[in-house]
Design a protein around this motif. Structure first.
Motif, short mmCIF file in Angstrom:
data_model
loop_
_atom_site.label_atom_id
_atom_site.label_comp_id
_atom_site.label_asym_id
_atom_site.label_seq_id
_atom_site.Cartn_x
_atom_site.Cartn_y
_atom_site.Cartn_z
N ARG A 29 -3.08 28.66 -3.84
CA ARG A 29 -3.44 27.52 -4.31
C ARG A 29 -3.52 27.06 -5.85
NH1 ARG A 29 -7.86 23.87 -4.83
NH2 ARG A 29 -7.76 22.02 -3.62
N ILE A 30 -3.06 26.02 -6.29
CA ILE A 30 -3.18 25.86 -7.79
C ILE A 30 -3.17 24.34 -8.16
CG2 ILE A 30 -0.62 25.62 -8.07
CD1 ILE A 30 -1.19 27.04 -10.82
N LYS A 31 -4.15 23.81 -8.73
CA LYS A 31 -4.28 22.29 -9.06
C LYS A 31 -4.71 22.28 -10.36
CE LYS A 31 -8.20 20.40 -7.84
NZ LYS A 31 -9.27 20.00 -7.22
N TYR A 32 -3.78 20.91 -10.96
CA TYR A 32 -4.04 20.61 -12.26
C TYR A 32 -4.75 19.19 -12.38
CZ TYR A 32 -3.57 19.46 -17.38
OH TYR A 32 -3.71 18.93 -18.70
N ILE A 33 -5.88 19.26 -13.12
CA ILE A 33 -6.66 18.18 -13.30
C ILE A 33 -6.40 17.40 -14.66
CG2 ILE A 33 -8.88 17.00 -13.22
CD1 ILE A 33 -9.71 19.61 -11.76
N ASP A 34 -5.55 16.62 -14.69
CA ASP A 34 -5.14 15.95 -15.91
C ASP A 34 -6.07 15.46 -16.86
OD1 ASP A 34 -3.23 15.38 -17.87
OD2 ASP A 34 -2.55 13.58 -16.80
N ASP A 35 -7.11 14.65 -16.27
CA ASP A 35 -8.16 14.05 -17.29
C ASP A 35 -8.96 15.00 -18.07
OD1 ASP A 35 -7.15 11.38 -16.51
OD2 ASP A 35 -8.70 11.18 -14.95
#
Length: 310
Positions: free
Chosen positions: A101-107
């Motif tokens: 699982r991988i997630k990028y939180i832009d803010d």
């Protein structure tokens, strides 16, 4: 990130995979994050990598760090690797993804990684053998092959030499695909020699290689390397009680007292996550490397005095 210590099971050090430089760097930062939790991780643990940590650790612009984290969401999720696994039934080849699982939180400019189940024990389990190094050693390496070669070398740090590796196996470990640099002169000029040049210029070791032949055909390579002399670390603001002693500590003393500290129950308790039931020889070497940094020297100073350091 506290001390940037990367610790890997040797099965992972010797695994075969092809990761770009940014992807290798992110994996290493995630390993450091996992080990610094002090609580262990599972296949459900979510590890955070901040763009600011990436920028600071690898001395790149923040925009470069943001782009590295963003691109990893798609690229790193697709990456796979293989390694040998010994069981009672025999030795098998395991293929696994790096992350589940991988997630990028832009803010917030944060990458959140969950390692795949097969990866977790290889960065947390130390029952057998492990290799460790400070991430600063590979921070200036810009070749993905140089990073992999450095890891393959230091897995043999105690011996200072790597026995012959058969050519196809060596290419697999470096992440060179079957259709890349198939001519030996291209492999040497584009992969091997630039990697050795970067390692010799930017890391704590110097390395040479020997090629092995059958007839006129190169069939493999072996390596010899040695630690560079540690530069004395002298800060303008010295601690009057310990700074002078730190600068006078020789390499021989670091290894002597690293061995003593490795068998000190208090040190074993404090750094149990680094040793498990593994090799005390490697643990002693790790402690000797830590003693080369003044902040760690100060931490261990009271125990060093107890063990006869003057």
């Amino acid at each position: 990130m506290k001390n940037g210590l990367v610790v890997k099971d040797n099965a992972l050090m010797n695994a075969s995979y092809n990761l770009e430089v940014t992807e290798q760097r992110l994996i290493l930062l995630a390993i450091i994050s996992a080990r610094e939790t002090g609580q262990g991780i599972t296949a459900d643990s979510k590890l955070e990598i901040h763009a600011s940590d990436y920028a600071t650790q690898f001395n790149v612009a923040k925009e470069t760090a943001y782009e590295a984290l963003k691109s990893a969401v798609n690229n790193l999720f697709e990456r796979q690797f293989s390694f040998r696994e010994e069981t009672k039934k025999g030795v098998g080849i395991v293929r696994s993804r790096w992350v589940s699982r991988i997630k990028y939180i832009d803010d917030a400019a944060i990458l959140e990684i969950t390692f795949a189940p097969d990866v977790v024990p290889l960065i947390t389990r130390l029952e057998e053998h492990f290799t460790s190094y400070q991430i600063k050693q590979i921070a200036q390496l810009t070749s993905k092959y140089a990073i992999r070669l450095y890891e393959l070398l230091i897995a043999w740090r105690t011996a200072g030499k790597v026995p012959q590796i058969e050519l196809s196996e060596f290419r697999n470990r470096l992440g060179v695909s079957d259709n890349e640099y198939t001519a030996m002169n291209n492999f040497k000029s584009r992969v091997l020699e630039p990697s050795i040049k970067q390692i010799n210029e930017h890391t704590d070791i110097t390395v040479t290689y020997e090629q092995h032949k059958k007839g006129r055909t190169i069939t493999g390579f072996s390596f010899r390397f040695k630690q560079k002399q540690q530069a004395k670390q002298v800060e303008s603001k010295r601690d009057p009680d310990t700074a002078d002693l730190f600068t006078k500590m020789t390499d021989a003393q670091r290894h002597l007292f690293g061995h003593k500290l490795a068998h000190d129950a208090r040190v074993q308790s404090e750094y149990s996550q680094l040793i498990g039931t593994g090799s005390y020889e490697d643990f002693a070497k790790l402690l000797a490397d830590m003693l080369a940094e003044e902040k760690h020297f100060k931490t261990f100073y009271p125990l060093l005095i107890e063990h006869g350091f003057k």
